[in-house]
Design a protein around this motif. Structure first.
Motif, short mmCIF file in Angstrom:
data_model
loop_
_atom_site.label_atom_id
_atom_site.label_comp_id
_atom_site.label_asym_id
_atom_site.label_seq_id
_atom_site.Cartn_x
_atom_site.Cartn_y
_atom_site.Cartn_z
N THR A 33 4.26 3.05 -10.00
CA THR A 33 4.50 1.84 -9.57
C THR A 33 3.57 0.82 -10.12
O THR A 33 3.98 -0.45 -10.47
N HIS A 34 2.30 1.14 -10.24
CA HIS A 34 1.47 -0.06 -11.02
C HIS A 34 1.79 -0.14 -12.46
O HIS A 34 1.82 -1.27 -13.00
N ILE A 35 2.14 0.88 -13.15
CA ILE A 35 2.73 0.68 -14.57
C ILE A 35 4.01 -0.25 -14.54
O ILE A 35 3.91 -1.04 -15.36
N ARG A 36 4.95 0.12 -13.74
CA ARG A 36 6.20 -0.74 -13.52
C ARG A 36 6.09 -2.11 -13.12
O ARG A 36 6.64 -2.81 -13.79
N LEU A 70 -0.32 11.53 -20.94
CA LEU A 70 -0.81 10.18 -20.20
C LEU A 70 -1.46 9.52 -21.25
O LEU A 70 -1.41 8.28 -20.92
N VAL A 71 -2.44 10.17 -21.78
CA VAL A 71 -3.43 9.29 -22.54
C VAL A 71 -2.46 8.69 -23.82
O VAL A 71 -2.91 7.41 -24.24
N ASN A 72 -1.21 9.23 -24.15
CA ASN A 72 -0.46 8.68 -24.97
C ASN A 72 0.35 7.55 -24.40
O ASN A 72 0.90 6.80 -25.18
N LEU A 73 0.63 7.65 -23.07
CA LEU A 73 1.35 6.54 -22.46
C LEU A 73 0.77 5.42 -21.89
O LEU A 73 1.35 4.12 -22.12
N ILE A 74 -0.42 5.43 -21.71
CA ILE A 74 -1.41 4.06 -21.16
C ILE A 74 -2.43 4.03 -22.15
O ILE A 74 -3.00 4.77 -22.73
N GLU A 75 -3.13 2.68 -21.75
CA GLU A 75 -4.27 2.41 -22.57
C GLU A 75 -5.50 3.51 -22.34
O GLU A 75 -5.79 4.04 -21.21
N TYR A 76 -5.83 3.73 -23.53
CA TYR A 76 -7.33 4.52 -23.48
C TYR A 76 -8.54 3.71 -23.73
O TYR A 76 -8.37 2.82 -24.95
N GLU A 142 -12.22 0.97 -5.47
CA GLU A 142 -11.44 1.03 -4.02
C GLU A 142 -10.83 2.83 -4.34
O GLU A 142 -10.65 3.14 -5.25
N LEU A 143 -10.61 3.17 -3.14
CA LEU A 143 -9.84 4.52 -2.99
C LEU A 143 -8.42 4.13 -3.81
O LEU A 143 -7.72 3.19 -3.57
N TRP A 144 -7.99 5.05 -4.54
CA TRP A 144 -7.06 4.66 -5.31
C TRP A 144 -5.62 4.30 -4.46
O TRP A 144 -4.82 3.48 -4.94
N ARG A 145 -5.57 4.96 -3.34
CA ARG A 145 -4.26 4.55 -2.42
C ARG A 145 -4.37 2.98 -2.03
O ARG A 145 -3.40 2.33 -1.70
N ASN A 146 -5.64 2.46 -1.92
CA ASN A 146 -5.96 1.31 -1.60
C ASN A 146 -5.68 0.20 -2.49
O ASN A 146 -6.11 -1.17 -2.34
N VAL A 147 -5.67 0.49 -3.88
CA VAL A 147 -5.70 -0.51 -4.96
C VAL A 147 -4.37 -1.26 -5.05
O VAL A 147 -3.35 -0.59 -5.51
N ALA A 148 -4.30 -2.37 -4.49
CA ALA A 148 -3.00 -3.13 -4.42
C ALA A 148 -2.78 -3.94 -5.88
O ALA A 148 -3.65 -4.22 -6.80
N SER A 149 -1.56 -4.05 -6.05
CA SER A 149 -1.10 -5.01 -7.39
C SER A 149 -1.47 -6.36 -7.04
O SER A 149 -1.22 -6.74 -5.87
#
Length: 150
Positions: A33-36, A70-76, A142-149
């Motif tokens: 969702t965050h990537i999208r 995943l390392v190849n998909l998003i920023e490292y 934040e807990l990952w679940r709580n990180v809003a966009s």
């Protein structure tokens, strides 16, 4: 402006875990969702190291493959000398204040993670984690679940 999300080893481990649990599937969906939405999601090298070493120890080749994908998909974000110097400063400050984040003889990956995030020098950065405690004393976490966009 997109949000900058740094993945701690907790959510990174959930996303790359070859055993699909409800929590790991929720975390993978959260990440997608965050990537999208166009948020800048970053894997810091210290989190990659912490997850990778455990996958290697347990001989979880599917998990290693998922991590590599995943390392190849998003920023490292590689560890830099600047980040290591900042981590040493944070480590010392925490001890001087009587609030260490790990044992005196440990490398303290949390301080390296915080320092890596600080080196980005961006205003809206948050560390997505499963353990907010130590991190939130130094940077937004934040807990990952709580990180809003944004």
């Amino acid at each position: 402006m997109s949000r900058v999300i740094i993945l701690d080893s907790g959510p990174l481990g959930l996303v790359t875990n070859p055993k699909l649990s409800p929590e790991s599937m929720d975390c993978a969906q959260w990440l997608q969702t965050h990537i999208r939405l166009g948020n800048r999601v970053i894997i810091p090298e210290i989190a990659d190291y912490e997850v990778r070493r455990e996958l290697l120890r347990a001989n979880k080749t599917k998990g290693i493959a998922r991590l590599d994908d995943l390392v190849n998909l998003i920023e490292y974000l590689p560890i830099s000398t600047v980040a290591m110097h900042q981590a040493a400063q944070l480590w010392a400050q925490a001890r001087q204040q009587g609030q260490p984040t790990a044992g005196d003889k440990t490398i303290d990956g949390d301080m390296i993670l915080v320092a890596q995030a600080l080196t980005l020098e961006v205003p809206d950065v948050v560390i997505a984690t499963t353990n907010v405690g130590h991190l939130s004393r130094f940077i937004a976490a934040e807990l990952w679940r709580n990180v809003a966009s944004s």
